[in-house]
Scaffold this motif. Structure first.
Motif, PDB file in Angstrom:
ATOM      1  N   ARG A  14      36.510  49.036  43.404  1.00 44.17           N
ATOM      2  CA  ARG A  14      37.438  48.094  42.991  1.00 44.17           C
ATOM      3  C   ARG A  14      38.037  47.831  44.254  1.00 44.17           C
ATOM      4  N   LEU A  15      38.481  46.552  44.067  1.00 47.17           N
ATOM      5  CA  LEU A  15      39.347  46.051  45.521  1.00 47.17           C
ATOM      6  C   LEU A  15      40.693  45.148  44.848  1.00 47.17           C
ATOM      7  N   GLY A  38      35.343  31.310  45.892  1.00 42.23           N
ATOM      8  CA  GLY A  38      34.938  32.332  46.790  1.00 42.23           C
ATOM      9  C   GLY A  38      35.257  33.804  46.632  1.00 42.23           C
ATOM     10  N   ILE A  39      35.524  33.786  45.318  1.00 43.18           N
ATOM     11  CA  ILE A  39      35.505  35.224  44.817  1.00 43.18           C
ATOM     12  C   ILE A  39      34.201  36.174  45.359  1.00 43.18           C
ATOM     13  N   LEU A  40      33.239  35.744  45.058  1.00 39.51           N
ATOM     14  CA  LEU A  40      32.059  36.450  45.878  1.00 39.51           C
ATOM     15  C   LEU A  40      31.797  36.487  47.187  1.00 39.51           C
ATOM     16  N   ARG A  42      33.004  41.657  37.881  1.00 32.85           N
ATOM     17  CA  ARG A  42      34.178  41.231  37.312  1.00 32.85           C
ATOM     18  C   ARG A  42      35.302  40.748  38.355  1.00 32.85           C
ATOM     19  N   ALA A  43      36.102  39.846  37.890  1.00 28.85           N
ATOM     20  CA  ALA A  43      37.111  39.680  38.863  1.00 28.85           C
ATOM     21  C   ALA A  43      38.468  38.627  37.754  1.00 28.85           C
ATOM     22  N   LEU A 100      38.921  42.696  41.769  1.00 28.22           N
ATOM     23  CA  LEU A 100      37.563  42.871  41.690  1.00 28.22           C
ATOM     24  C   LEU A 100      37.059  44.089  41.421  1.00 28.22           C
ATOM     25  N   ASP A 101      36.277  44.323  40.415  1.00 29.97           N
ATOM     26  CA  ASP A 101      35.381  45.426  40.133  1.00 29.97           C
ATOM     27  C   ASP A 101      34.092  45.359  40.529  1.00 29.97           C
TER      28      ASP A 101
END
Length: 253
Positions: free
Chosen positions: A181-182, A106-108, A218-219, A201-202
């Motif tokens: 970034r988050l 679910g990163i995306l 990236r994460a 997250l970048d």
């Protein structure tokens, strides 16, 4: 079986601090509007993400061992996300999904910043923290906090789904007002088997069908589950328009 972590989380960032006043509310307003506009324009797309999964049984973060690598195909069609496992340890697989180890597909879902942080139903509390420089760019760093009742951050286990609040930091480019970034950390119940969960997250500019969007590149996602640490390091290998031949292009500007 580990619970499945369906939306990402995070922490940390340090650079030089600018000795200058805090930005006015106009910058955050621009960040919000740009994110909302981008969400409306985002086409159906498909992407591939490669994740290296590691574990530390000590729970101290000093004895990491690589568990495996997985490659997942992510599609966003008709505003709905879906995932398909395509490779395991570098080899094609027909297994629909892994049933062991920590998952963070679910990163995306954090490409959808408006609904999560800026949408009409969002109740995010914002506060300017500091200035930073990264790759020659001046970034405004904001703290954020999202209460559980307004959150979309969820953990899915074998028999349940837990929605939690979260807090963290957002890094916005002062020039173009894009999120770069988050970092977020979940606020978990004291008695939950997931004792800690964070993600970083970048974002990077990509071209989909010749349109520029800032999307996750990236994460790093970490969790402590029943004393054991798990870490997923993800790289997005490509984005392209769904059912088209447009391949991922990184934009230098």
């Amino acid at each position: 079986m580990h619970p499945r972590f369906t939306i990402p989380v995070l922490l940390l960032a340090a650079s030089s601090v600018f000795a200058q006043p805090a930005p006015g509310p106009e910058l955050l307003a621009r960040v919000t509007q740009i994110a909302l506009d981008a969400q409306k324009q985002l086409p159906d797309f498909i992407s591939t993400q490669k994740t290296t999964r590691s574990e530390d049984d000590s729970g101290k973060g000093k004895k990491w061992k690589q568990r495996d690598t997985i490659e997942t195909e992510f599609t966003f069609v008709n505003r709905k996300p879906s995932w398909k496992l395509t490779q395991f340890n570098g080899k094609p697989t027909k297994i629909p999904e892994l049933r062991t180890g920590f998952r963070s597909d679910g990163i995306l879902q954090f490409f959808s910043l408006p609904g999560t942080l800026f949408g009409p139903k969002a109740e995010t509390a914002w506060e300017f923290v500091r200035w930073e420089t990264r790759d020659g760019r001046q970034l405004a760093v904001y703290s954020l906090e999202v209460p559980q009742y307004a959150s979309q951050l969820a953990f899915t286990g074998k028999d349940d789904r837990l929605v939690v609040g979260f807090h963290g930091l957002l890094f916005a480019d002062a020039e173009n007002a894009q999120v770069m970034r988050l970092e977020i950390q979940a606020e978990l119940p004291a008695d939950h088997p997931i004792e800690m969960a964070s993600a970083q997250l970048d974002y990077a500019p990509v071209l989909i069908a010749d349109q520029k969007f800032y999307l996750p590149a990236r994460a790093v996602v970490e969790a402590r589950i029943l004393g054991r640490l798990s870490r997923n390091e993800t790289e997005i290998l490509r984005y392209q328009k769904y059912a088209a031949e447009t391949k991922l292009k990184f934009d230098d500007n």
